[in-house]
Structure formats: structure tokens, C-alpha cells
Design a protein around this motif. Structure first.
Motif, PDB file in Angstrom:
ATOM      1  N   LEU A 174       0.961  -1.205   0.357  1.00 16.89           N
ATOM      2  CA  LEU A 174      -0.340  -0.282   0.110  1.00 16.89           C
ATOM      3  C   LEU A 174       1.241   1.329  -0.257  1.00 16.89           C
ATOM      4  N   VAL A 175       2.135   1.077   0.966  1.00 17.73           N
ATOM      5  CA  VAL A 175       2.744   2.221   1.124  1.00 17.73           C
ATOM      6  C   VAL A 175       3.872   2.389  -0.666  1.00 17.73           C
ATOM      7  N   LEU A 176       4.306   1.715  -0.494  1.00 19.91           N
ATOM      8  CA  LEU A 176       5.461   1.767  -2.606  1.00 19.91           C
ATOM      9  C   LEU A 176       3.855   2.684  -3.998  1.00 19.91           C
ATOM     10  N   ALA A 177       2.462   1.449  -2.968  1.00 20.31           N
ATOM     11  CA  ALA A 177       2.024   2.067  -4.677  1.00 20.31           C
ATOM     12  C   ALA A 177       1.247   3.540  -4.818  1.00 20.31           C
ATOM     13  N   THR A 178       0.796   4.047  -3.228  1.00 21.12           N
ATOM     14  CA  THR A 178       0.228   5.372  -2.845  1.00 21.12           C
ATOM     15  C   THR A 178       1.232   6.321  -3.430  1.00 21.12           C
ATOM     16  N   THR A 179       2.582   5.971  -2.944  1.00 20.05           N
ATOM     17  CA  THR A 179       3.762   6.802  -2.819  1.00 20.05           C
ATOM     18  C   THR A 179       3.620   7.160  -4.998  1.00 20.05           C
ATOM     19  N   ALA A 180       3.895   5.705  -5.179  1.00 22.58           N
ATOM     20  CA  ALA A 180       3.821   6.026  -6.867  1.00 22.58           C
ATOM     21  C   ALA A 180       2.636   6.546  -7.889  1.00 22.58           C
ATOM     22  N   LEU A 181       1.340   6.004  -6.410  1.00 20.30           N
ATOM     23  CA  LEU A 181      -0.268   7.585  -7.276  1.00 20.30           C
ATOM     24  C   LEU A 181       0.199   8.677  -7.111  1.00 20.30           C
ATOM     25  N   LEU A 182       1.452   8.831  -6.523  1.00 21.07           N
ATOM     26  CA  LEU A 182       0.963  10.791  -5.781  1.00 21.07           C
ATOM     27  C   LEU A 182       2.540  11.378  -6.422  1.00 21.07           C
ATOM     28  N   VAL A 183       3.435  10.376  -6.434  1.00 21.97           N
ATOM     29  CA  VAL A 183       4.487  10.753  -7.921  1.00 21.97           C
ATOM     30  C   VAL A 183       3.818  11.086  -9.097  1.00 21.97           C
ATOM     31  N   TRP A 184       3.245  10.134 -10.019  1.00 24.31           N
ATOM     32  CA  TRP A 184       2.259  10.226 -11.234  1.00 24.31           C
ATOM     33  C   TRP A 184       1.289  11.818 -10.924  1.00 24.31           C
ATOM     34  N   ALA A 185       0.812  11.706  -9.504  1.00 22.92           N
ATOM     35  CA  ALA A 185      -0.098  13.077  -9.689  1.00 22.92           C
ATOM     36  C   ALA A 185       0.800  14.372  -9.920  1.00 22.92           C
ATOM     37  N   TRP A 186       1.445  14.003  -9.190  1.00 23.04           N
ATOM     38  CA  TRP A 186       2.998  15.406  -9.221  1.00 23.04           C
ATOM     39  C   TRP A 186       3.206  15.976 -10.837  1.00 23.04           C
ATOM     40  N   PHE A 187       3.142  14.594 -11.547  1.00 24.18           N
ATOM     41  CA  PHE A 187       3.451  15.342 -12.590  1.00 24.18           C
ATOM     42  C   PHE A 187       2.494  15.451 -13.931  1.00 24.18           C
ATOM     43  N   ASN A 188       1.283  14.613 -13.391  1.00 25.63           N
ATOM     44  CA  ASN A 188       0.178  14.394 -14.748  1.00 25.63           C
ATOM     45  C   ASN A 188      -1.221  15.843 -14.415  1.00 25.63           C
ATOM     46  N   ARG A 189      -0.634  15.664 -12.582  1.00 29.39           N
ATOM     47  CA  ARG A 189      -2.115  16.461 -12.473  1.00 29.39           C
ATOM     48  C   ARG A 189      -1.874  17.564 -11.308  1.00 29.39           C
ATOM     49  N   ARG A 190      -1.389  18.638 -12.336  1.00 29.12           N
ATOM     50  CA  ARG A 190      -0.533  19.824 -12.204  1.00 29.12           C
ATOM     51  C   ARG A 190      -1.562  21.397 -11.057  1.00 29.12           C
ATOM     52  N   GLU A 191      -3.286  21.218 -11.340  1.00 29.46           N
ATOM     53  CA  GLU A 191      -3.516  22.143 -10.916  1.00 29.46           C
ATOM     54  C   GLU A 191      -3.829  21.525  -9.428  1.00 29.46           C
ATOM     55  N   GLU A 192      -3.450  20.405  -9.304  1.00 29.56           N
ATOM     56  CA  GLU A 192      -3.633  19.534  -8.064  1.00 29.56           C
ATOM     57  C   GLU A 192      -3.031  19.024  -7.232  1.00 29.56           C
ATOM     58  N   ARG A 193      -1.528  19.898  -7.598  1.00 25.00           N
ATOM     59  CA  ARG A 193       0.028  19.875  -7.092  1.00 25.00           C
ATOM     60  C   ARG A 193       0.239  20.346  -4.735  1.00 25.00           C
ATOM     61  N   TRP A 194      -0.769  20.402  -4.961  1.00 21.66           N
ATOM     62  CA  TRP A 194      -0.850  21.422  -3.240  1.00 21.66           C
ATOM     63  C   TRP A 194      -1.358  20.429  -2.478  1.00 21.66           C
ATOM     64  N   ARG A 195      -2.535  19.710  -3.390  1.00 20.66           N
ATOM     65  CA  ARG A 195      -2.796  18.288  -2.498  1.00 20.66           C
ATOM     66  C   ARG A 195      -1.945  16.853  -2.805  1.00 20.66           C
ATOM     67  N   VAL A 196      -1.704  16.769  -3.725  1.00 17.57           N
ATOM     68  CA  VAL A 196      -0.911  15.874  -3.537  1.00 17.57           C
ATOM     69  C   VAL A 196      -0.015  15.917  -3.048  1.00 17.57           C
ATOM     70  N   ALA A 197       1.587  17.217  -2.293  1.00 19.22           N
ATOM     71  CA  ALA A 197       2.720  17.617  -1.559  1.00 19.22           C
ATOM     72  C   ALA A 197       1.851  17.483  -0.612  1.00 19.22           C
ATOM     73  N   ALA A 198       0.716  17.431  -0.203  1.00 17.51           N
ATOM     74  CA  ALA A 198       0.236  17.638   1.269  1.00 17.51           C
ATOM     75  C   ALA A 198      -0.149  16.485   1.299  1.00 17.51           C
ATOM     76  N   LEU A 199      -0.506  15.202   0.805  1.00 23.58           N
ATOM     77  CA  LEU A 199      -0.534  13.437   1.248  1.00 23.58           C
ATOM     78  C   LEU A 199       0.896  12.882   1.193  1.00 23.58           C
TER      79      LEU A 199
END
Length: 832
Positions: free
Chosen positions: A515-540
Motif C-alpha cells: 500500500l505504501v509503495l503503490a500510494t507513493t507511486a500514485l502521488l509521484v504520477w499525480a505530481w507530474f500529471n495533475r499540476r492543478e492539484e499539486r497542493w493536495r499531492v504535496a499535502a498527502l
């Protein structure tokens, strides 16, 4: 009355106002003039939708003479009824925003532009003109209709978070794009507004509201049929509400079970660390900086100690601290359910993951010991940071968010090692937010950044103060072996599933690591692909990282203590944010299937864990704890003498015999539970002790012990080579007491005697002043065979004063001489 040109540009910014009518000859003129006046400066069209050619509304329009040029007449060919008339208007509308209003002058047309602006700005599907939000009102109309409408709207918003407190009014704006894809069901009355609002909410399309007024018609006849349309209103209300009602019911049942678990199995007699609250609630106790930063085992925990002592001192019942701890977990579960609803736009059945995570009775040790607030509180603070951060739609720390998050981070170092391990991660996070704010041009972020800097400075200061004078216990529980550290940390992390983490080992460990590894990978993906949501990505990411840092720090601290050390029950709340943070990450950034499948899998796993292992282990722990409390209470109720009680219960409820005796004495003096119901003559036995101030430290080659001289006088027997140290508050200035050689020892002691000294140590440098220096030789000096008394003054030279009772060998004894152990007693030794 012809339509405006249907160009792409006009359609992209046009407001289409749909007015369903039925014989509105008296009202239509004023209605159209009001709409034209309000909308003349913006692109718009007014669509009057009628059912039949004989409708008197058409006569009223012909009689106007000044009908708006944007007016179009639309005949309803779908079939009679208000809902069909509205849908005919939706089909004919050419604008991007479609507003429905009645032709009876009940709705204020000047609000239409505000509704359209909110819809376009926030990209909403529905915007209601709300009578029941602040600034809204309604005048006239049947009392029953007004009451039911108000209850329906407010309750639906409170239960579902639908986005408006007025779900039944037909004065609302719809996105044309949303209307194109909204399926048709109700075709009779005005419940179409509730239908479309519920559909938008369930699709996560966004619903908003602006304050509006409503005034009952002054002419014509209302076509509203309350009892005819009520079933459809109820159907749509329940379609929106059944999921949050079901999830809320699960959470409510588990909350009641949690409180019932504490009520049924907790004891009013403090045990283990809960006994440490007792000295903090004495009437003459005062909090000082030294007291706040005093070590409890290897931790400084001023905030949990202060908070728990305030609750205990207020109620004089340790169970209230346990209830408070349970309330924190209940509040956290409901807060996460609400934030999940907010970020998703609606409640999902998978949100049962939050009560499953926080409200199970496998968390037994933390529920049945008030002092465990020291572990719940840092978890609550970290979770609060996450919830505040991701609940925001806009990026950056505004002043309010900066205060909320800053206060939480500032309090972490006050929660001991569990907060200290996580606070550096949040300091880095806050500094990153400050840097981002300085680059941003958005208003409000600069003031938020300034506040954040203050909180960072405060957190770093507390972090440093924590470490000043801190000495890590010298034990063998730590190891530098990475495999041992990771193994212990993974065991701690697996306790996020409750005691099932231990029972299901190693599969629970594999699951939490995946779960930790998969969620970390998801957040890395979201950082590069959901630029408008980077605030939430960073918080998570930072909240995830803080919990990982905590788990690793516990793994390091317990890595050499054996495999079972990582499965300590008190750790259960600490890794739980790994699961809650992962749930939010997948809800926000998972794919169409993963956003519900991953939380659903976690909810199912936690549900199985709770219904099998956790509930069983919690019940087993509770039975043992309840029996222990009942046995202890029974001894107290029977008036068991303190010496006997201490002998029987030391190690069962507290490991230090002398400290336990001191705390029980305080409880008896303050008549705390259970001593409030104890016979007075039995309680009096506890209100005397050989010291009225507890020793801070006892250094002795062999354990000191309690003894009775002549069967009545209780004393503390101390061997040579010992020192008993007391921290003396500024309010105390004298020390009086007695000491001597126990009669039973006088016949077998060495001929050289013993030396008793009393000295006081002042200030940080430890300068000493000798107050008493007496050598006792009872074999050769008859006067030394009886107890000796002393009464000395303790000068208020420095803030920090320590009095030391020292028992050594005579000064004239050569260093190379054999030093056999002799004994001295202290009794009736009081500070005043």
C-alpha cells in the motif's frame, strides 16, 4: 420576439431563462419587464414555455406592448405538466447557463447574473437561489409547505453535503452541458429541481447556491400540488441520502460500541501510567517549565500530561480521560468522512473505511488507559493537518489555513517522541509552502506565509528545547542493523489493521508495504500529471512521509528488543494514518475504477479484521482489565491496609513500590475514586507516609525497602552507599525528620558505624551546602541506638534546589577497608 443569432460565441456566454407558465396573464408583464431590466446588459434569452394555445399568459404578452426583444415562446410538446414544460425549455435553450424561474414574480431576477457567474467561475452543474442560506428569506405561502421545504433542504444538505440548503426551489441555474446528459425520470411536477440537483450531486458535478428571497404570488393561482408530488420529492431525497445515512449509521453504531466498551470495562482506579496524573492534580500543584519538560520514561509529553490532568482534575474520575480519548477517535472518523465527501463531492459506501479504521475495539490498551492520549493526540494532529490541507480547493496557505495547520504542527513537539519524529517533515512542508507563496501573486498568501514562518520558528524552538538536557535511556533496545529496523518498523506499520496486524503476520506486513509503495507511486504520477492539484499531492505526500518517519523511528528504537516489541498494543493508533492518507490519495487521483476499488478493498480488509481478530482480542483484553480493576477495587472497599495492598499489587498496576505508595497516599488525601467510598478508618491508613514529597531519584546498591519498627512505625530502610534525591519547590523552606539504625541490625552491623548526611544542591552547577552530618555507632554509643531527629532550613538561593539524603560509611574508614553493607532507616521526614 425572435431569438438572437445562434453563434458559437453568443452561446458560450448566454444566459437562457426558462419560464414555465400556466394562465399567468396577471403576472407575466411584470415578470418579463423585471427579467429584461436585470439582464439587459448581458447576452440572454427569455423562454416562456406554455402547454396550449388558449393559455391566458399569451394574451398577457400580446397586451404588453413592450415585450423584451430577447423573448421567445416555446410550446411544450412533451405532454402537459410543469416538469415537461421545463424540459421543453431546456431543449430550446441556446445559452451555456439555463435558469428556471416562475412567472408569478416570486423570484428576484437580479440574482440571475450572480448565479451564472458562480456557475461559470466554479464550473458547477447546478446553482440554487437559496432561501435557507444566510442572506436568503421567504415571505408568505402555506405554513406546511414552507416548513416541509425548509426541513427537506437543510436536512439533505446536512446529511449529504449536496451543496445547497434549498434543494426544492425551482429558481436555479443549470449548466447546459449537464442538462444534455441528464436522464429523464419525473415528468409531472416541480420536483424536477430536486431530481436534477440530486443527479448533479451523485455525478460529482458540483452544486452551489447564492442567497435569494422568495415572495408568494399576489395574483393568479398556484399550480403547486404538495400531496400529489410528495412521493417523488421523498424518492429523490432518499436517493441522495441513503448512502450517507448508511455510512453514518455504521459510524454511529461503532461509536456507541466504542463508548460502551470503555464504560463497561474501564476501572475508576488509575493503573500504570494513569497513576502519574495523580500528583498533577494536587491542590497545591503548579505547572512550571521544569515540570512541563520533566521526563516520563524517555519522553517529554507536556501537552498530553497537562490535558489529561485537567480532565482528571475536573472530574476526579480517570474514566473521563478514557472517554475523552474515545471521543477524539470518534471525532477523527467523522471528520474524515466529511472531508472525503467534500473532496469527492458526495458520500460513497467505501467511506465506511474510516469508522472501520478508527473505531474498533482491538485498540483496547489505548481505550482503557487515559494516559494513552499521549499516543492518540499526535495522530489526531497529523490527521488534522491532512484534512485542513486537502479540504482546500485553492492551492497555498491562506491566513486561516496557516493558523490551523501551524497550530497542529506547533503542538507536535509537545507530544513527546511520537510528535518529535514527525515534526521535521512538517517543518520542511511548511517552508516549502512559504517559498511557493513568495513566488505566487495571489492575494492572501503573503500574510499566510508570514504566519507560517512564525509557526515554523516556534516548532523549531520547541524541538530544540525538547533536546536540551534530554538523555536517551541507556538500554539495548536499539540496533543499527537495517534489516532489524525495517522488520520492527513493518510490524509497527501492520498494526494499522489493529491486532490483526500481528495475527496475520507476515501477510499484513506485505499488504501495508504494498500500500505504501503503490500510494507513493500514485502521488509521484499525480505530481507530474495533475499540476492543478499539486497542493493536495504535496499535502498527502508529506503526511504520508511523516507517518513513515514515525514508524521507522519506532522500528529503530525497538529493533533489538525482539520481534514482539513491534506489536505493542499501544502503537495501534500511530500507523493508522498510513491507511487514511492512502484512501484520500486514491479517492483524489486514482483511475475510474481504482478510486473506489482501493478504498473498498481496504474497507473490506478492515471489516474482516474488526469482526474477527480485533473484536476477539479487544474482548479478551477487556475481560482481563475488568477483572483486575474489580479485584483491586474489592481490596480497597474491604479496607486492606496499604502495606498489604502495595505488596500484592506492585508490578501488577505499577512497578515502583515507593512511588505507588506515595500516589495512593495522595489519592486517599484527595478522596479520589475509589477512596471516596472507602471507610474513613481504612482511608486514614493511607494518609501517612515517611516522606510528604516523593523522591525524584533513589540510587542504591540494593533496593530500599519499607519496614515496620515495633510493628507500628513504618520507615524506609536504606543501605550504605545510597542517595535519595528530592526536587524541592520554592514554596518549601524547612526539612524535619528522623533517622537511625534499625534495632534488628544493631546487633550485626560493623563496629565502624554509618554516616548520615543531609545536604542541599543549588542551581545548575550543583553547589552543595551540608545541613546534617552525623555518624551513628550504636554498638559503642548507647545514644545512637535510638532514633535521631533533625530540623534544618533550606535557603531559597536558587530556583532549582535538590535535597539529598546520603547514607555512607564513616569518614575515618580507610579507602582500602572492607566496606560491608549496613542499614539506616528514615521516618517522619517532612518538607514544609
Amino acid at each position: 420576439m425572435s431569438p438572437e443569432p445562434n453563434t458559437a460565441s453568443s452561446q458560450a456566454s448566454k444566459i437562457s431563462v426558462v419560464v414555465p407558465v400556466y394562465n399567468e396573464r396577471e403576472n407575466i408583464g411584470a415578470c418579463l419587464r423585471g427579467l429584461w431590466k436585470a439582464l439587459a446588459e448581458v447576452p440572454h434569452e427569455i423562454l416562456v414555455c406554455y402547454d396550449f394555445d388558449e393559455d391566458t399568459t399569451l394574451v398577457g404578452i400580446r397586451e404588453m406592448g413592450d415585450a423584451p426583444p430577447s423573448l421567445r415562446l416555446v410550446k411544450n410538446t412533451r405532454g402537459r405538466g410543469a416538469a415537461n414544460a421545463l424540459r421543453a425549455g431546456f431543449d430550446a435553450a441556446q445559452g451555456d447557463v439555463v435558469v428556471t424561474t416562475m412567472g408569478d414574480l416570486s423570484d428576484p431576477p437580479e440574482n440571475i447574473i450572480k448565479m451564472a457567474e458562480l456557475m461559470r467561475r466554479e464550473k458547477l452543474a447546478v446553482v440554487a437561489g437559496s432561501r435557507y442560506m444566510r442572506g436568503g428569506s421567504q415571505t408568505g405561502g402555506p405554513l406546511l409547505k414552507r416548513t416541509l421545504s425548509h426541513i427537506a433542504g437543510v436536512s439533505l444538505n446536512w446529511i449529504t453535503g449536496v451543496g445547497t440548503k434549498d434543494a426544492t426551489s425551482n429558481f436555479r441555474a443549470y449548466s447546459k452541458e449537464f442538462l444534455k446528459n441528464a436522464w429523464e425520470e419525473d415528468k409531472t411536477g416541480f420536483e424536477i429541481a430536486l431530481e436534477l440537483t440530486v443527479k448533479a450531486h451523485l455525478q460529482g458535478r458540483g452544486v452551489g447556491e447564492v442567497p435569494s428571497t422568495w415572495t408568494d404570488r399576489t395574483a393568479g393561482e398556484s399550480r403547486f400540488r404538495l400531496w400529489k408530488w410528495m412521493p417523488n420529492y421523498l424518492r429523490w431525497w432518499f436517493r441522495a441520502a441513503w448512502r450517507p445515512l448508511l455510512v453514518g449509521l455504521v459510524a454511529l453504531i461503532m461509536s456507541v460500541q466504542l463508548v460502551s466498551y470503555v464504560h463497561t470495562n474501564s476501572s475508576p482506579f488509575p493503573m500504570w501510567d494513569d497513576l502519574e496524573y495523580v500528583p498533577l492534580i494536587q491542590p497545591d500543584f503548579h505547572w512550571t517549565a521544569d515540570e512541563a519538560w520533566a521526563l516520563h520514561n524517555e519522553h517529554r509529553i507536556p501537552l498530553p500530561r497537562w490535558l489529561g490532568s485537567q480532565i482528571y482534575g475536573w472530574t476526579h474520575d480517570i474514566r473521563t480521560v478514557m472517554y475523552f480519548n474515545a471521543a477524539l477517535l470518534i471525532g477523527l472518523a467523522f471528520a474524515m468522512m466529511l472531508v472525503a465527501r467534500k473532496v469527492r463531492g458526495r458520500t460513497s459506501l467505501v467511506d465506511v473505511v474510516f469508522p472501520f479504521l478508527w473505531l474498533h475495539t482491538g485498540n483496547s490498551e489505548n481505550l482503557l488507559m487515559g494516559f494513552q492520549i499521549a499516543l492518540t493526540l499526535p495522530t489526531l494532529l497529523v490527521s488534522a493537518v491532512l484534512l485542513i490541507a486537502i479540504a482546500k480547493k485553492r492551492a497555498g496557505l491562506g491566513p486561516i489555513a496557516a493558523i490551523g495547520i501551524g497550530v497542529c504542527v506547533l503542538m507536535l513537539p509537545l507530544c513527546g517522541g511520537m510528535g518529535m519524529a514527525q515534526s521535521p517533515v512538517f517543518v520542511i512542508a511548511l517552508l516549502s509552502a512559504v517559498i511557493a507563496a513568495l513566488w505566487s501573486k495571489r492575494k492572501g498568501l503573503k500574510s499566510g506565509a508570514a504566519l507560517t514562518v512564525l509557526f515554523v520558528a516556534g516548532t523549531v524552538t520547541l524541538f530544540v528545547l525538547y533536546l536540551i538536557g534530554f538523555v536517551y535511556p541507556n538500554n539495548s533496545l536499539r540496533s543499527s542493523d537495517p534489516s532489524l529496523i525495517l522488520g520492527a518498523a513493518t510490524r509497527v506499520a501492520s498494526l494499522a489493521f489493529g491486532t490483526a496486524g500481528k495475527e496475520w503476520w507476515p501477510w499484513a506486513g506485505y499488504g501495508i508495504v504494498l500500500l505504501v509503495l503503490a500510494t507513493t507511486a500514485l502521488l509521484v504520477w499525480a505530481w507530474f500529471n495533475r499540476r492543478e492539484e499539486r497542493w493536495r499531492v504535496a499535502a498527502l505526500f508529506f503526511c504520508f512521509g511523516a507517518t513513515v518517519a514515525l514508524v521507522l523511528s519506532i522500528g529503530y528504537g525497538r529493533s533489538a528488543a525482539g520481534p514482539e516489541a513491534g506489536f505493542a498494543l499501544r502503537y495501534i493508533t500511530l500507523p493508522a494514518p498510513l491507511i487514511s492518507t492512502a484512501v484520500f490519495a486514491w479517492v483524489l487521483f486514482g483511475g475510474r475504477i481504482a478510486r473506489w476499488a482501493v478504498p473498498a478493498a481496504l474497507a473490506l480488509t478492515l471489516g474482516i479484521a474488526n469482526w474477527t481478530v480485533n473484536v476477539h482480542d479487544g474482548a479478551e483484553f477487556a475481560v482481563a482489565r475488568k477483572q483486575l480493576g474489580e479485584d483491586l477495587m474489592g481490596e480497597v472497599a474491604r479496607g486492606t491496609p496499604p502495606g498489604v495492598l502495595i505488596e500484592r499489587w506492585t508490578d501488577r498496576i505499577y512497578p515502583d513500590e515507593g512511588r505507588l505508595y506515595y500516589v495512593l497516599r495522595l489519592m486517599a488525601l484527595m478522596q479520589l475514586k475509589p477512596f471516596d467510598d472507602m471507610p474513613a478508618e481504612a482511608r486514614d491508613l493511607y494518609t501517612w507516609w515517611m516522606f510528604n514529597l516523593p523522591p525524584t531519584k533513589i540510587e542504591s546498591p540494593v533496593p530500599v525497602s519499607r519496614r515496620f519498627i515495633n510493628g507500628a512505625w513504618e520507615v524506609l530502610v536504606v543501605p550504605t552507599g545510597s542517595e535519595i534525591t528530592f526536587d524541592v519547590p520554592q514554596s518549601l523552606h524547612h526539612l524535619a525528620g528522623s533517622f537511625g539504625v534499625p534495632p534488628a541490625w544493631q546487633r550485626v552491623m560493623t563496629s565502624n558505624g554509618v554516616r548520615v548526611q543531609v545536604f542541599v544542591s543549588y542551581g545548575p552547577n550543583g553547589a552543595r551546602e551540608l545541613l546534617v552530618d552525623r555518624t551513628l555507632d550504636p554498638l559503642n554509643v548507647p545514644g545512637d541506638r535510638i532514633g535521631q531527629v533533625f530540623d534544618v532550613e533550606i535557603k531559597p538561593i536558587a530556583r532549582k534546589r535538590q535535597v539529598v539524603l546520603s547514607v555512607t560509611w564513616p569518614a575515618e574508614l580507610p579507602e582500602e577497608a572492607v566496606r560491608e553493607t549496613d542499614w539506616v532507616f528514615f521516618g517522619d521526614t517532612y518538607f514544609r
